[in-house]
Design an enzyme around this catalytic site. Sequence first.
Site, short mmCIF file in Angstrom:
data_model
loop_
_atom_site.label_atom_id
_atom_site.label_comp_id
_atom_site.label_asym_id
_atom_site.label_seq_id
_atom_site.Cartn_x
_atom_site.Cartn_y
_atom_site.Cartn_z
N ASP A 177 4.45 15.63 36.19
CA ASP A 177 4.50 14.58 35.18
C ASP A 177 5.87 14.64 34.50
O ASP A 177 6.64 15.58 34.70
CB ASP A 177 3.34 14.74 34.17
CG ASP A 177 2.93 13.40 33.57
OD1 ASP A 177 3.78 12.49 33.47
OD2 ASP A 177 1.76 13.25 33.17
N GLU A 187 -1.22 8.12 25.09
CA GLU A 187 -1.13 9.58 25.17
C GLU A 187 -1.40 10.24 23.81
O GLU A 187 -2.36 9.91 23.15
CB GLU A 187 0.23 9.97 25.78
CG GLU A 187 0.38 9.30 27.16
CD GLU A 187 1.54 9.79 28.00
OE1 GLU A 187 1.94 10.94 27.89
OE2 GLU A 187 2.04 8.99 28.82
#
Length: 641
Positions: A322, A527
């Site tokens: 990521d 997020e």
Amino acid sequence: MVVATIAPPELGRNRRWIVSAIVIVVMVSVALNGEGALAQQPLYKDASQPVELRVQDLLSRMTVQEKIGQMTQIERTVATPEVMTQYFIGSVLSGGGSAPEPNAPAAWQDMIDTMQQAALATRLAIPMIYGIDAVHGHNNLYGATVFPHNIGLGCSRDPDLVKRIGAATALEVRATGIPYAFAPCIATCRDPRWGRCYESYSEDTAVVKTMTDIILGLQGDPPNLTAGVPFMADKSKVIGCAKHYVGDGGTFKGINENDTIVDYDTLYKVHMAPYLDAIAKGVSTIMVSYSSWNGERMHANQYLVTQVLKEQLAFRGFIISDWMGVDRLSDPNNPNYTNSVLKSINAGLDMIMVPFDYEAYISGMLSLVNDGEISMERIDDAVTRILRVKFVMGLFEDPSVDRSLTNHLGSQEHRILAREAVRKSLVLLKNGQQGSQALLPLKKNATSILVAGSHADDIGLQCGGWTISWVGAAGNTTIGTTVLDAIKAAVSPTTVVTYEKNPAPGFAAQLKPDYAIVVVGEEPYVETYGDNMELTIPLDGIPTIQNVCAEVKCLVIVISGRPLVIEPYMPQIDALVAAWLPGSEGQGISDVIFGDYDFVGKLSRTWFRTVDQLPMNFGDAVYDPLFPFDFGLTMGTKESL
Ligand SMILES: *[C@@H]1O[C@H](CO)[C@@H](O)[C@H](O)[C@H]1NC(C)=O
Ligand SMILES: *[C@@H]1O[C@H](CO)[C@@H](O)[C@H](O)[C@H]1NC(C)=O
Ligand SMILES: *[C@@H]1O[C@H](CO)[C@@H](O)[C@H](O)[C@H]1NC(C)=O
Ligand SMILES: *[C@@H]1O[C@H](CO)[C@@H](O)[C@H](O)[C@H]1NC(C)=O
Ligand SMILES: *[C@@H]1O[C@H](CO)[C@@H](O)[C@H](O)[C@H]1NC(C)=O
């Protein structure tokens, strides 16, 4: 701590069988076709050769620097032609909201062609692959069709629908020249306090598993063994990325990137199981989670990445980190980036989403390889996987942007599909007070209607996070139809529609509408910004519900990425619909509330009463929800869709 065996990976075994069968079919066809015509050309450039031979041929010609370049993914803002060529960069991405100026197809196409030409100008002319977070349609693009976020699609329980959405998304992504989408998120979200819960199809692993059919839409169906054709040498398709491996949706209190504290059996059954489906359906790449499993960061987890995913589940695509996921491995007070790179690469990660400081990454990799801390075998495994994906998708044969696809972006056909998806994702939670008549379907021929609430006339709020910008934003951020526009278009021409965002007490009583539609919900978030321990309705949503519903018959539509606290207001609310984050096509809502279609959606998540109950999931020993998982009323007006 680690359990040595896992349940037999049945799907993984099938996948292994498929891949070896392809190799055989292709080898036979090569033998029949013979060789000679292309004798001058290196084998890897010969499209008639089997993929595995092309990979090995190319790998054998590569220097260490060229191999490390393939393992490097950088952000578009640093991907100048000079950098692409000098460092042999293998992949470029757009971070959330990162777009060229202007954010229009031609600028994307030109940008990607320029980067590709620079990649092809290297000694071995290995094409780069450009990736982007297309997580509910091609959401970085102004004017793209914005589909409902995954939580809503999970309520549809319709794998064929998500497959068609995958195909439409692939076309829109390809329309801008991009062959790689970082989707789908196959998290099983076990706590709605998590800021990414809306990216998860469901709290129920079985629902998440069926929704992996989106991979078939994005990438195309797995190879036809009879025909022996490459998997997806097709410019209407993209490669996908199942994410975030593994346990991203199981973190403590739903804290983003935190620790998933479960035994291996639970990790496997709840969070890993959808990866077996994704692999069986041919997913080309898998992204590793920021989160930890029992205190160990996934980005450094050699057991789960290499032993389980690559060896036991037989995944043959490539594994990507990521965004700055490697950096997160360092102690912030005493950072050692090179050491973090070492841990990630030796855990089994193949491509690193660096994304900015490629010099530190590449020089660190070179020294680690020179010092023997990373073996050549590990580098070759990574590069083999990356090249395999690039060959299989036809990137070597056809690396340039296909501009004939431009008109697919935000096309009418895709908007009609998104509207269908909105209809199917709605969940009817209440319809009329106890003992009185149902409120829905609403009458189109009413004399007067009041529409209220923060989310009634706002495309940005209706689309949520990951829309144009990373976080998303309120306002006219892209092209679409708001709920208010859709209501106006649906009702009789003689109906007076009054829109008042936050009506004061007395407003509704004085207006005396036939009924009111109150549209409230969450602000866009992504997020960690979306982690929320309260889960209350913001933006004056509660006073608006109270002021309107106390005075007139009201339908409340909640636009949110997860269940919110609603129990205290239920007595006043006459009808309640969960619309999740529907995206750009508000008519999907008017289609159903006015009775042209009936509700088919069932909750993909448990609707809690109070946040103190969390986490609370279907199947728990103590289970006392406001609305249980799988709940959803119908109006009984029409046959199901
Ligand atoms: C597979 O390819 C063969 C030969 O081209 C064709 O006859 C067959 O219909 C294909 N099967 C599927 C499921 O597409
Ligand atoms: C989890 O969150 C807590 C509280 O913010 C923090 O102290 C801890 O370091 C986090 N753990 C991980 C693995 O990120
Ligand atoms: C950083 O990590 C690398 C790789 O493990 C190691 O060789 C180096 O000595 C470390 N540097 C420091 C300052 O600890
Ligand atoms: C409004 O429509 C309903 C059915 O849609 C019909 O039964 C009713 O008669 C109509 N009312 C008026 C005033 O036109
Ligand atoms: C969006 O644009 C429309 C039409 O131009 C306008 O009526 C509306 O108020 C705008 N909405 C927001 C939230 O800016």
